[in-house]
Enzyme design. Structure first.
Site, short mmCIF file in Angstrom:
data_model
loop_
_atom_site.label_atom_id
_atom_site.label_comp_id
_atom_site.label_asym_id
_atom_site.label_seq_id
_atom_site.Cartn_x
_atom_site.Cartn_y
_atom_site.Cartn_z
N ASN A 81 4.06 10.30 -7.70
CA ASN A 81 3.13 9.52 -6.90
C ASN A 81 3.52 8.05 -6.76
O ASN A 81 2.73 7.23 -6.31
CB ASN A 81 1.71 9.63 -7.48
CG ASN A 81 1.27 11.07 -7.63
OD1 ASN A 81 1.21 11.57 -8.75
ND2 ASN A 81 1.02 11.74 -6.53
N ILE A 88 2.42 3.08 -4.65
CA ILE A 88 1.63 4.06 -5.41
C ILE A 88 0.75 4.85 -4.46
O ILE A 88 0.05 4.28 -3.62
CB ILE A 88 0.74 3.32 -6.44
CG1 ILE A 88 1.60 2.46 -7.38
CG2 ILE A 88 -0.12 4.32 -7.22
CD1 ILE A 88 0.82 1.41 -8.14
N CYS A 89 0.76 6.17 -4.63
CA CYS A 89 -0.15 7.04 -3.88
C CYS A 89 -1.31 7.39 -4.81
O CYS A 89 -1.18 8.22 -5.71
CB CYS A 89 0.59 8.30 -3.43
SG CYS A 89 -0.45 9.38 -2.43
N LEU A 90 -2.43 6.71 -4.60
CA LEU A 90 -3.63 6.91 -5.41
C LEU A 90 -4.82 6.72 -4.47
O LEU A 90 -4.91 5.69 -3.79
CB LEU A 90 -3.66 5.88 -6.55
CG LEU A 90 -4.85 5.90 -7.50
CD1 LEU A 90 -4.96 7.23 -8.24
CD2 LEU A 90 -4.75 4.76 -8.50
N ASP A 125 -0.25 15.53 -3.84
CA ASP A 125 -0.35 14.39 -2.93
C ASP A 125 0.76 13.40 -3.29
O ASP A 125 0.51 12.26 -3.68
CB ASP A 125 -1.73 13.73 -3.06
CG ASP A 125 -1.95 12.65 -2.01
OD1 ASP A 125 -1.24 12.64 -0.98
OD2 ASP A 125 -2.83 11.79 -2.24
#
Length: 166
Positions: A81, A88-90, A125
């Site tokens: 992520n 950052i994928c959050l 994701d």
């Protein structure tokens, strides 16, 4: 940042970060500013990041808290992520409808969520599909590579490999 709400809110957030920080996290303003912070996250126990210290750049946008802070890893991390430049994928770092940021969240809760993501990656994701596939299909190889990257870039007793020095 002329909002009369911004400064009192940021002072409260700084007090939270100083007196009741998330476990394993230190976060402080850069150059006395309320618009940029440096966070240092201790790698979560029982993860390949354990014993590592990861720096995260935290930027507070002009519309905060109506929009989320921008966070980016400065210390390289091998994670599905987080991409190779530290993005950052959050979900809470994104606005609805694609994300779940709410003005009731704050820097401390966002850093706590980032610690949880470090300990429990979300391969469904990902930012890096190949690392996510490895995480799902060859966990031991993922753990080995993540540990090697932590040893190379995030150990406290040597140069942390900050991207800012490259």
């Amino acid at each position: 940042m002329s909002s009369s709400y911004f400064l009192p809110r940021m002072k409260r957030e700084l007090e939270i970060l100083e007196h009741d920080p998330p476990p394993g996290v230190v976060c402080y303003p850069v150059d006395g500013s309320f618009t940029r912070f440096c966070a240092q996250i201790k790698g979560p126990k029982d993860t390949p990041y354990e014993d590592g210290m990861f720096k995260v750049d935290v930027q507070i946008p002009a519309r905060y808290p109506m929009e989320p802070p921008r966070m980016q890893f400065i210390t390289p991390i091998y994670h599905p992520n987080v991409d190779d430049v530290g993005r950052i994928c959050l979900d809470i770092l994104k606005m609805p409808p694609n994300g779940s940021w709410k003005p009731s969240l704050n820097i401390s809760t966002t850093l706590t969520s980032l610690c949880i993501l470090m300990a429990d990656p979300n391969p469904d994701d990902p930012l890096l599909v190949e690392i996510a596939s490895e995480f799902k299909e060859n966990r031991s190889l993922f753990l080995q590579k993540a540990k090697e990257a932590t040893l190379k870039h995030a150990m406290e007793n040597k140069d942390s490999g900050d991207r800012s020095n490259q």
